[in-house]
Design a protein around this motif. Structure first.
Motif, PDB file in Angstrom:
ATOM      1  N   LYS A 129       0.824  -1.212   0.000  1.00  0.00           N
ATOM      2  CA  LYS A 129       0.000   0.000   0.000  1.00  0.00           C
ATOM      3  C   LYS A 129       0.859   1.263   0.000  1.00  0.00           C
ATOM      4  N   ASN A 130       1.986   1.241   0.705  1.00  0.00           N
ATOM      5  CA  ASN A 130       2.763   2.457   0.933  1.00  0.00           C
ATOM      6  C   ASN A 130       4.095   2.546   0.186  1.00  0.00           C
ATOM      7  N   THR A 131       4.510   1.493  -0.466  1.00  0.00           N
ATOM      8  CA  THR A 131       5.809   1.459  -1.138  1.00  0.00           C
ATOM      9  C   THR A 131       5.587   1.440  -2.646  1.00  0.00           C
ATOM     10  N   PRO A 132       6.401   2.209  -3.379  1.00  0.00           N
ATOM     11  CA  PRO A 132       6.260   2.163  -4.841  1.00  0.00           C
ATOM     12  C   PRO A 132       6.426   0.734  -5.371  1.00  0.00           C
ATOM     13  N   ARG A 133       5.561   0.364  -6.280  1.00  0.00           N
ATOM     14  CA  ARG A 133       5.550  -1.008  -6.805  1.00  0.00           C
ATOM     15  C   ARG A 133       6.866  -1.369  -7.483  1.00  0.00           C
ATOM     16  N   ALA A 134       7.504  -0.399  -8.120  1.00  0.00           N
ATOM     17  CA  ALA A 134       8.771  -0.675  -8.804  1.00  0.00           C
ATOM     18  C   ALA A 134       9.842  -1.140  -7.820  1.00  0.00           C
ATOM     19  N   GLN A 135       9.879  -0.539  -6.645  1.00  0.00           N
ATOM     20  CA  GLN A 135      10.847  -0.955  -5.623  1.00  0.00           C
ATOM     21  C   GLN A 135      10.549  -2.371  -5.154  1.00  0.00           C
ATOM     22  N   MET A 136       9.275  -2.658  -4.943  1.00  0.00           N
ATOM     23  CA  MET A 136       8.902  -4.007  -4.482  1.00  0.00           C
ATOM     24  C   MET A 136       9.208  -5.051  -5.549  1.00  0.00           C
ATOM     25  N   GLU A 137       8.964  -4.707  -6.794  1.00  0.00           N
ATOM     26  CA  GLU A 137       9.236  -5.649  -7.884  1.00  0.00           C
ATOM     27  C   GLU A 137      10.734  -5.911  -8.021  1.00  0.00           C
ATOM     28  N   ARG A 138      11.524  -4.876  -7.796  1.00  0.00           N
ATOM     29  CA  ARG A 138      12.980  -5.052  -7.875  1.00  0.00           C
ATOM     30  C   ARG A 138      13.469  -6.000  -6.788  1.00  0.00           C
ATOM     31  N   ALA A 139      12.952  -5.841  -5.568  1.00  0.00           N
ATOM     32  CA  ALA A 139      13.324  -6.739  -4.470  1.00  0.00           C
ATOM     33  C   ALA A 139      12.802  -8.149  -4.721  1.00  0.00           C
ATOM     34  N   ARG A 140      11.602  -8.244  -5.257  1.00  0.00           N
ATOM     35  CA  ARG A 140      11.005  -9.551  -5.572  1.00  0.00           C
ATOM     36  C   ARG A 140      11.836 -10.290  -6.615  1.00  0.00           C
ATOM     37  N   SER A 141      12.278  -9.558  -7.629  1.00  0.00           N
ATOM     38  CA  SER A 141      13.110 -10.149  -8.667  1.00  0.00           C
ATOM     39  C   SER A 141      14.436 -10.646  -8.092  1.00  0.00           C
ATOM     40  N   PHE A 142      15.005  -9.872  -7.180  1.00  0.00           N
ATOM     41  CA  PHE A 142      16.254 -10.267  -6.527  1.00  0.00           C
ATOM     42  C   PHE A 142      16.077 -11.589  -5.785  1.00  0.00           C
ATOM     43  N   VAL A 143      14.975 -11.721  -5.072  1.00  0.00           N
ATOM     44  CA  VAL A 143      14.719 -12.946  -4.305  1.00  0.00           C
ATOM     45  C   VAL A 143      14.466 -14.125  -5.238  1.00  0.00           C
ATOM     46  N   LYS A 144      13.777 -13.884  -6.345  1.00  0.00           N
ATOM     47  CA  LYS A 144      13.532 -14.956  -7.316  1.00  0.00           C
ATOM     48  C   LYS A 144      14.834 -15.525  -7.838  1.00  0.00           C
ATOM     49  N   ASP A 145      15.811 -14.650  -8.054  1.00  0.00           N
ATOM     50  CA  ASP A 145      17.101 -15.085  -8.596  1.00  0.00           C
ATOM     51  C   ASP A 145      17.944 -15.822  -7.565  1.00  0.00           C
ATOM     52  N   ALA A 146      17.680 -15.608  -6.291  1.00  0.00           N
ATOM     53  CA  ALA A 146      18.427 -16.276  -5.224  1.00  0.00           C
ATOM     54  C   ALA A 146      17.774 -17.634  -4.956  1.00  0.00           C
ATOM     55  N   GLN A 147      18.314 -18.663  -5.515  1.00  0.00           N
ATOM     56  CA  GLN A 147      17.716 -19.995  -5.444  1.00  0.00           C
ATOM     57  C   GLN A 147      17.806 -20.619  -4.056  1.00  0.00           C
ATOM     58  N   ASN A 148      18.934 -20.429  -3.376  1.00  0.00           N
ATOM     59  CA  ASN A 148      19.179 -21.139  -2.119  1.00  0.00           C
ATOM     60  C   ASN A 148      18.975 -20.265  -0.894  1.00  0.00           C
ATOM     61  N   ALA A 149      18.025 -19.375  -0.937  1.00  0.00           N
ATOM     62  CA  ALA A 149      17.788 -18.474   0.193  1.00  0.00           C
ATOM     63  C   ALA A 149      17.185 -19.254   1.354  1.00  0.00           C
ATOM     64  N   TYR A 150      17.724 -19.044   2.546  1.00  0.00           N
ATOM     65  CA  TYR A 150      17.210 -19.719   3.735  1.00  0.00           C
ATOM     66  C   TYR A 150      15.832 -19.178   4.085  1.00  0.00           C
ATOM     67  N   SER A 151      15.700 -17.864   4.080  1.00  0.00           N
ATOM     68  CA  SER A 151      14.433 -17.225   4.364  1.00  0.00           C
ATOM     69  C   SER A 151      14.175 -16.171   3.288  1.00  0.00           C
ATOM     70  N   LYS A 152      13.282 -16.476   2.382  1.00  0.00           N
ATOM     71  CA  LYS A 152      13.003 -15.559   1.282  1.00  0.00           C
ATOM     72  C   LYS A 152      12.388 -14.259   1.791  1.00  0.00           C
ATOM     73  N   GLY A 153      11.607 -14.337   2.845  1.00  0.00           N
ATOM     74  CA  GLY A 153      11.004 -13.133   3.422  1.00  0.00           C
ATOM     75  C   GLY A 153      12.053 -12.176   3.958  1.00  0.00           C
ATOM     76  N   ARG A 154      13.023 -12.725   4.670  1.00  0.00           N
ATOM     77  CA  ARG A 154      14.108 -11.894   5.209  1.00  0.00           C
ATOM     78  C   ARG A 154      14.934 -11.281   4.090  1.00  0.00           C
ATOM     79  N   LEU A 155      15.231 -12.088   3.092  1.00  0.00           N
ATOM     80  CA  LEU A 155      16.020 -11.603   1.963  1.00  0.00           C
ATOM     81  C   LEU A 155      15.269 -10.481   1.235  1.00  0.00           C
ATOM     82  N   PHE A 156      13.986 -10.641   1.070  1.00  0.00           N
ATOM     83  CA  PHE A 156      13.162  -9.611   0.431  1.00  0.00           C
ATOM     84  C   PHE A 156      13.212  -8.314   1.234  1.00  0.00           C
ATOM     85  N   MET A 157      13.030  -8.411   2.536  1.00  0.00           N
ATOM     86  CA  MET A 157      13.032  -7.212   3.381  1.00  0.00           C
ATOM     87  C   MET A 157      14.403  -6.533   3.373  1.00  0.00           C
TER      88      MET A 157
END
Length: 97
Positions: free
Chosen positions: A51-79
């Protein structure tokens, strides 16, 4: 042809309403993000961010997490990545996203 009850006719066409609590687009986006990050416990956090963050910033972080295959906690990595993107934007407001 015999008359049938209205309730029976409606139940015959009942749809699977899995998004019954979602009324706005950002809520759907946030819920889908929480599912993708396997972090449904924090879906309200993602809703507030969506609701409060520009979608482009969220999409950039989401894309970063998608590329990280072996992430222990995807939520933490996203944040973490989202905070990095926000800091980058604060340092230089002319930077795109």
């Amino acid at each position: 042809m015999a008359m049938q009850k209205i309730g029976d006719a409606i139940n015959k066409y009942k749809l699977d309403d899995k998004d019954k609590y979602v009324s706005r687009e950002f809520q759907k986006y946030a819920y889908d993000l929480a599912v993708e990050l396997n972090d449904l416990a924090h879906k309200s956090l993602y809703m507030r961010l969506a609701k409060n963050t520009p979608r482009a910033q969220m999409e950039r972080a989401r894309s970063f997490v998608k590329d990280a295959q072996n992430a222990y906690s995807k939520g933490r990595l996203f944040m973490w990545k989202l905070s990095q993107i926000k800091k980058e934007k604060q340092k230089d407001p002319n930077v795109k996203v």
